[in-house]
Design an enzyme around this catalytic site. Structure first.
Site, PDB file in Angstrom:
ATOM      1  N   ARG A  34      31.356  27.599  36.723  1.00 19.61           N
ATOM      2  CA  ARG A  34      31.275  27.531  35.340  1.00 19.61           C
ATOM      3  C   ARG A  34      33.015  27.806  34.908  1.00 19.61           C
ATOM      4  O   ARG A  34      33.482  28.133  35.746  1.00 19.61           O
ATOM      5  CB  ARG A  34      30.728  28.463  34.437  1.00 19.61           C
ATOM      6  CG  ARG A  34      29.160  28.413  34.456  1.00 19.61           C
ATOM      7  CD  ARG A  34      28.340  29.334  33.741  1.00 19.61           C
ATOM      8  NE  ARG A  34      28.609  30.439  34.190  1.00 19.61           N
ATOM      9  CZ  ARG A  34      29.430  31.592  33.511  1.00 19.61           C
ATOM     10  NH1 ARG A  34      30.225  31.259  32.461  1.00 19.61           N
ATOM     11  NH2 ARG A  34      29.543  32.930  34.273  1.00 19.61           N
TER      12      ARG A  34
ATOM     13  N   TYR B 233      28.407  20.804  38.124  1.00 22.48           N
ATOM     14  CA  TYR B 233      28.061  21.966  38.980  1.00 22.48           C
ATOM     15  C   TYR B 233      27.495  22.940  37.951  1.00 22.48           C
ATOM     16  O   TYR B 233      28.032  23.252  36.790  1.00 22.48           O
ATOM     17  CB  TYR B 233      29.311  22.677  39.224  1.00 22.48           C
ATOM     18  CG  TYR B 233      28.931  23.765  40.385  1.00 22.48           C
ATOM     19  CD1 TYR B 233      28.743  23.310  41.760  1.00 22.48           C
ATOM     20  CD2 TYR B 233      28.652  25.063  40.106  1.00 22.48           C
ATOM     21  CE1 TYR B 233      28.622  24.458  42.902  1.00 22.48           C
ATOM     22  CE2 TYR B 233      28.504  25.923  41.083  1.00 22.48           C
ATOM     23  CZ  TYR B 233      28.308  25.859  42.210  1.00 22.48           C
ATOM     24  OH  TYR B 233      27.903  26.560  43.444  1.00 22.48           O
TER      25      TYR B 233
ATOM     26  N   GLY C 167      25.849  25.781  35.704  1.00 24.07           N
ATOM     27  CA  GLY C 167      25.830  26.200  34.072  1.00 24.07           C
ATOM     28  C   GLY C 167      26.679  24.938  33.398  1.00 24.07           C
ATOM     29  O   GLY C 167      26.267  24.685  32.228  1.00 24.07           O
TER      30      GLY C 167
ATOM     31  N   LYS D  45      22.354  27.890  30.705  1.00 23.96           N
ATOM     32  CA  LYS D  45      23.056  28.713  29.692  1.00 23.96           C
ATOM     33  C   LYS D  45      23.679  28.041  28.567  1.00 23.96           C
ATOM     34  O   LYS D  45      23.551  28.689  27.272  1.00 23.96           O
ATOM     35  CB  LYS D  45      24.789  29.027  30.545  1.00 23.96           C
ATOM     36  CG  LYS D  45      24.524  29.642  32.065  1.00 23.96           C
ATOM     37  CD  LYS D  45      23.866  30.689  31.776  1.00 23.96           C
ATOM     38  CE  LYS D  45      23.543  31.418  33.251  1.00 23.96           C
ATOM     39  NZ  LYS D  45      24.001  32.636  33.652  1.00 23.96           N
TER      40      LYS D  45
ATOM     41  N   HIS E 289      21.020  37.071  28.519  1.00 24.18           N
ATOM     42  CA  HIS E 289      21.296  37.033  30.234  1.00 24.18           C
ATOM     43  C   HIS E 289      20.865  38.122  30.850  1.00 24.18           C
ATOM     44  O   HIS E 289      21.513  38.953  31.338  1.00 24.18           O
ATOM     45  CB  HIS E 289      22.967  36.940  30.300  1.00 24.18           C
ATOM     46  CG  HIS E 289      23.419  36.506  31.575  1.00 24.18           C
ATOM     47  ND1 HIS E 289      24.595  36.624  31.892  1.00 24.18           N
ATOM     48  CD2 HIS E 289      22.853  35.613  32.469  1.00 24.18           C
ATOM     49  CE1 HIS E 289      24.922  36.220  33.051  1.00 24.18           C
ATOM     50  NE2 HIS E 289      23.741  35.624  33.574  1.00 24.18           N
TER      51      HIS E 289
ATOM     52  N   SER F  65      27.646  37.603  35.398  1.00 23.75           N
ATOM     53  CA  SER F  65      27.467  36.684  36.568  1.00 23.75           C
ATOM     54  C   SER F  65      28.044  37.315  37.972  1.00 23.75           C
ATOM     55  O   SER F  65      28.882  38.024  37.941  1.00 23.75           O
ATOM     56  CB  SER F  65      28.362  35.294  36.357  1.00 23.75           C
ATOM     57  OG  SER F  65      27.914  34.864  34.990  1.00 23.75           O
ATOM     58  N   ALA F  66      27.220  37.114  39.033  1.00 24.20           N
ATOM     59  CA  ALA F  66      27.357  37.640  40.241  1.00 24.20           C
ATOM     60  C   ALA F  66      27.448  39.145  40.346  1.00 24.20           C
ATOM     61  O   ALA F  66      28.299  39.746  41.009  1.00 24.20           O
ATOM     62  CB  ALA F  66      28.475  36.866  40.754  1.00 24.20           C
ATOM     63  N   CYS F  67      26.726  39.592  39.429  1.00 23.07           N
ATOM     64  CA  CYS F  67      26.794  41.303  39.449  1.00 23.07           C
ATOM     65  C   CYS F  67      25.306  42.010  39.737  1.00 23.07           C
ATOM     66  O   CYS F  67      25.101  42.802  39.530  1.00 23.07           O
ATOM     67  CB  CYS F  67      27.317  41.782  38.116  1.00 23.07           C
ATOM     68  SG  CYS F  67      28.979  41.424  38.139  1.00 23.07           S
ATOM     69  N   GLY F  68      24.125  41.053  40.406  1.00 23.65           N
ATOM     70  CA  GLY F  68      23.101  41.770  40.955  1.00 23.65           C
ATOM     71  C   GLY F  68      21.751  41.456  40.220  1.00 23.65           C
ATOM     72  O   GLY F  68      20.775  42.058  40.687  1.00 23.65           O
TER      73      GLY F  68
ATOM     74  N   THR G 247      19.682  38.516  40.248  1.00 26.77           N
ATOM     75  CA  THR G 247      18.842  37.951  41.302  1.00 26.77           C
ATOM     76  C   THR G 247      18.333  38.936  42.261  1.00 26.77           C
ATOM     77  O   THR G 247      17.158  39.205  42.435  1.00 26.77           O
ATOM     78  CB  THR G 247      19.206  36.858  41.950  1.00 26.77           C
ATOM     79  OG1 THR G 247      19.900  35.964  41.008  1.00 26.77           O
ATOM     80  CG2 THR G 247      18.482  36.119  42.802  1.00 26.77           C
ATOM     81  N   ASN G 248      19.272  39.745  42.594  1.00 28.17           N
ATOM     82  CA  ASN G 248      18.861  40.712  43.722  1.00 28.17           C
ATOM     83  C   ASN G 248      18.003  41.984  43.290  1.00 28.17           C
ATOM     84  O   ASN G 248      16.948  42.215  43.835  1.00 28.17           O
ATOM     85  CB  ASN G 248      20.153  41.409  44.499  1.00 28.17           C
ATOM     86  CG  ASN G 248      20.716  40.567  45.493  1.00 28.17           C
ATOM     87  OD1 ASN G 248      20.546  40.846  46.672  1.00 28.17           O
ATOM     88  ND2 ASN G 248      21.748  39.659  45.067  1.00 28.17           N
TER      89      ASN G 248
ATOM     90  N   ASP H 190      17.687  35.690  35.438  1.00 31.36           N
ATOM     91  CA  ASP H 190      18.727  35.294  34.859  1.00 31.36           C
ATOM     92  C   ASP H 190      18.861  35.211  33.201  1.00 31.36           C
ATOM     93  O   ASP H 190      19.636  35.718  32.559  1.00 31.36           O
ATOM     94  CB  ASP H 190      19.229  34.019  35.290  1.00 31.36           C
ATOM     95  CG  ASP H 190      20.787  33.498  35.004  1.00 31.36           C
ATOM     96  OD1 ASP H 190      21.430  34.436  35.629  1.00 31.36           O
ATOM     97  OD2 ASP H 190      21.093  32.659  34.383  1.00 31.36           O
TER      98      ASP H 190
ATOM     99  N   ASN I   7      31.192  31.342  45.381  1.00 30.00           N
ATOM    100  CA  ASN I   7      30.138  30.976  44.508  1.00 30.00           C
ATOM    101  C   ASN I   7      29.140  29.841  45.019  1.00 30.00           C
ATOM    102  O   ASN I   7      28.303  29.243  44.283  1.00 30.00           O
ATOM    103  CB  ASN I   7      30.917  30.438  43.189  1.00 30.00           C
ATOM    104  CG  ASN I   7      29.644  30.348  42.048  1.00 30.00           C
ATOM    105  OD1 ASN I   7      28.862  31.160  41.819  1.00 30.00           O
ATOM    106  ND2 ASN I   7      29.725  29.398  41.248  1.00 30.00           N
TER     107      ASN I   7
ATOM    108  N   ARG J 243      25.809  28.363  46.131  1.00 32.81           N
ATOM    109  CA  ARG J 243      24.340  28.678  45.512  1.00 32.81           C
ATOM    110  C   ARG J 243      23.300  27.941  45.956  1.00 32.81           C
ATOM    111  O   ARG J 243      23.415  27.030  46.764  1.00 32.81           O
ATOM    112  CB  ARG J 243      24.227  28.147  43.958  1.00 32.81           C
ATOM    113  CG  ARG J 243      25.691  28.946  43.088  1.00 32.81           C
ATOM    114  CD  ARG J 243      25.089  29.801  42.024  1.00 32.81           C
ATOM    115  NE  ARG J 243      26.078  30.639  41.410  1.00 32.81           N
ATOM    116  CZ  ARG J 243      25.656  31.808  40.723  1.00 32.81           C
ATOM    117  NH1 ARG J 243      24.570  31.921  40.353  1.00 32.81           N
ATOM    118  NH2 ARG J 243      26.665  32.422  40.116  1.00 32.81           N
TER     119      ARG J 243
ATOM    120  N   ASN K 180      18.397  50.771  45.267  1.00 34.01           N
ATOM    121  CA  ASN K 180      18.282  50.974  43.633  1.00 34.01           C
ATOM    122  C   ASN K 180      17.018  51.512  43.100  1.00 34.01           C
ATOM    123  O   ASN K 180      17.061  51.944  41.949  1.00 34.01           O
ATOM    124  CB  ASN K 180      18.940  49.815  43.186  1.00 34.01           C
ATOM    125  CG  ASN K 180      20.199  49.299  43.724  1.00 34.01           C
ATOM    126  OD1 ASN K 180      21.122  50.216  44.104  1.00 34.01           O
ATOM    127  ND2 ASN K 180      20.640  48.066  43.638  1.00 34.01           N
TER     128      ASN K 180
END
Ligand code: GTP
Ligand code: SPV
Ligand code: MN
Length: 597
Positions: A70, A211, A213, A220, A240, A262-265, A267-268, A287, A377, A379, A507
């Site tokens: 993005r 690409y 979003g 988004k 989000h 974004s990219a801070c966990g 999905t995990n 998401d 990034n 995906r 976690n």
């Protein structure tokens, strides 16, 4: 091809777009498996997609190196006045922006097919769902939309002759002149890319990028930026957030919604496999989360998407076995590396590092190469039906009642592993003051640490101060039914750069403490920033954390927090008169608590 729809407004909009963009042909997507296979075959033939020998029905794409994430600097919220967009959004006057973009759209689809993609965010026909129609000249976008949303004829049927839809116009911005050779990832140069939103008209115009979003406009653009502005008017929330169901050994269900940048966990965490014996987890979304107060007085959440567009690097059987298993077939990969045996590869995955790869730019790569083989990034796209942890009722139009909100970000220092808010207002303050280190999910260079309130800095469709007020008022409406609010940080490091907390499945230990807090079963220590578990309140059985690490993870460093406080003050000042008084009161209360600690 004649329009298979009898919706006058839609037909007219498509005709107007076609007159402006001048495609070679128009194609209405039916959403069928046959259509997906046909477009993939077309892209394999043109060299855009590489089929993967090792993963059935899976394909690798390599984007242009200028089009990998993005681009916030080229993302616009074109409200009537700049004040409505607020200081955290880029604003251009709608008339001016449309004029600029119309000249770019003029003839932009020459030599290409214009795909009409009717899609539904949320179960088709559900009162919570929103229908969009994306026009795009990218077959890659069509295939991704097939996995990420509900596409096709069923949506047109639900729309009928005068149903409401959100028009989403997208072009990669690369017309093809007769005889001109196409490139593998056509797109426009950065200065011509525009990801534009017109909230007053519920309209989205995206130009120049293919690409993520920027281009999958249901995600988004519709489900966050436009939906959040609709949600404010209609009294609900578009966030989000991941949505997770945690089940205790006794069978009690807890529903957790978590906002991390974004990219801070997300999905995990959404696919967590708890390491605590007897605990189970089910994925509802990873998401985006739409929430409404239902007749039971509680906040119910649905995931409007149908798939995952997840970060590949770091995904492995160790970190996220559910995702690793999910990606064995029927997946799209973008900007991963390719092995000699026809498989995808990325940094921090399973097994030894291959001796030779083709990197995400298409060049030879060896372990001596200086650049990563996969783009940070890079995906994967995968349909939720591929995910073994998906909840059986993930599509329930009633949604799930939320018990716990999580806010957080990626911070290697200062922010403890977990703390709880004193109250709803304090929880909103925690969301509002969330911050994170920058990641590869955006192309822009941003400050090493930036405020990302509610993980919505790039996605809020109106003035951020008014958004905070909407959250405060939602709490007032919920009263005693309001979820509990926690702040987490899985990303603490020691001075040598080693993770202090093992993260991922572990976690679950932190989540269990939260569930116990909800049930009033466990205590907490009062600190200036919130309620922190004592080490013995966390179930750490069977986990070996080096001595001193837990202490570090649960410590409140008052001096460092005073510096945090000043950053909060500067950020709040930017919101001016839109900052709700109740949040300013929270700011002052934090200052007092830090002073007396
Ligand atoms: P978006 O799709 O951009 O919204 O990202 P996301 O919030 O879904 O992030 P995701 O779960 O994809 O994680 C991003 C990166 O963080 C990956 O490289 C993960 O391996 C890593 N990560 C996720 N959870 C943890 C954790 O608990 N600890 C550590 N150390 N890393 C994590
Ligand atoms: C994010 O950046 O938060 C994503 C990826 O989820 S994208 O869909 O590209 O926005
Ligand atoms: Mn995201």
């Amino acid at each position: 091809m004649t329009a298979p729809c009898r919706h006058v407004g839609l037909t007219r909009w498509v005709e107007e777009a076609a007159a402006m963009c001048r495609p070679q042909q128009i194609y209405w997507c039916d959403g069928s498996r046959e259509e997906y296979d046909r477009l993939m075959a077309l892209m394999v033939e043109s060299g855009t997609a590489t089929p993967l020998a090792k993963r059935p029905n899976s394909f690798l794409f390599r984007s242009d190196p200028s089009d990998v994430a993005r681009i916030e600097a080229r993302t616009y919220l074109s409200t009537l006045t700049p004040e409505e967009a607020g200081p955290t959004n880029n604003w251009i006057d709608p008339g001016e922006l449309k004029k600029t973009m119309k000249s770019l759209y003029d003839g932009c689809m020459k030599g290409r097919t214009m795909y009409i993609i009717p899609f539904s965010m949320g179960p088709i026909g559900s009162p919570l769902a929103k229908i969009g129609v994306q026009i795009s000249d990218s077959p890659y976008v069509v295939c991704n939309m097939h996995l990420m949303t509900r596409v096709g004829s069923r949506v047109l049927e639900a729309l009928g002759t005068e149903g409401e839809f959100i028009p989403c116009l997208h072009s990669i911005g690369a017309p093809l002149e007769p005889g001109q050779h196409d490139v593998h990832w056509p797109c426009a140069p950065i200065e011509n890319k525009y990801i534009s939103h017109f909230p007053q008209e519920n309209l989205i115009w995206s130009y120049g990028s293919g690409y993520g979003g920027n281009a999958l406009l249901g995600k988004k653009c519709l489900s966050l930026r436009i939906a959040s502005s609709i949600a404010r008017r209609e009294g609900w929330l578009a966030e989000h957030m991941l949505i997770l169901r945690l089940i205790s050994p006794e069978g009690r269900k807890y529903h957790i919604a978590g906002a991390f940048p974004s990219a801070c966990g997300k999905t995990n965490l959404a696919m967590i496999q708890p390491t605590l014996p007897g605990w189970k987890a089910e994925t509802i979304g990873d998401d985006i989360c739409w929430m409404k107060i239902r007749p039971d007085g509680r906040l119910h959440a649905i995931n409007p998407e149908t798939g995952f567009f997840g970060v590949a690097p770091g995904t492995s059987y160790r970190s996220n076995p559910t995702a690793a298993e999910m990606l064995k077939e029927n997946a799209i990969f973008t900007n991963c590396a390719l092995t000699d045996k026809g498989d995808v590869w990325w940094e921090d995955t399973d097994g030894p590092v291959p001796k030779h790869l083709i990197d995400w730019k298409g060049w030879d790569w060896t372990p001596e190469s200086e650049e990563p083989a996969a783009h940070p990034n890079a995906r994967f796209t995968s349909h939720i039906s591929q995910c073994r942890s998906a909840a059986g009722d993930w599509e329930d139009p009633e949604g799930v009642p939320i018990d716990i909100f999580l806010f957080g970000g990626r911070r290697s220092t200062v922010i403890p592993l977990v703390f709880e808010s004193f109250s709803w207002d304090h929880g909103v303050f925690l969301g509002a003051t969330a911050s994170s280190e920058s990641t590869a999910a955006i192309l822009d260079k941003v400050a090493p640490v930036r405020h990302d309130p509610f993980a919505m800095k790039p996605f809020c469709g109106y003035n951020m101060g008014d958004y905070f007020l909407h959250w405060l008022e939602t709490g007032d409406r919920l009263g005693k039914n309001a979820p509990r609010i926690f702040y987490v940080n899985w990303f603490r490091k020691n001075d040598d750069g080693r993770w202090l907390w093992p993260g991922f499945g572990e976690n679950s230990r932190v989540l269990k403490w939260m569930c116990d807090r909800v049930d009033g079963k466990v205590g907490a220590r009062e600190t200036p920033i919130g309620l922190i578990p004592e080490e013995e309140d966390l179930d750490l059985s069977g986990l070996s954390v080096p001595p001193g690490d837990m202490e570090e993870l649960l410590k409140v460093d008052t001096e460092a927090w005073k510096a945090e406080y000043f950053d909060i003050e500067v950020f709040f000042d930017r919101l001016g008169s839109h900052l709700p008084e109740r949040l300013d009161a929270q700011r002052k209360a934090l200052r007092e608590r830090l002073r007396h600690f």
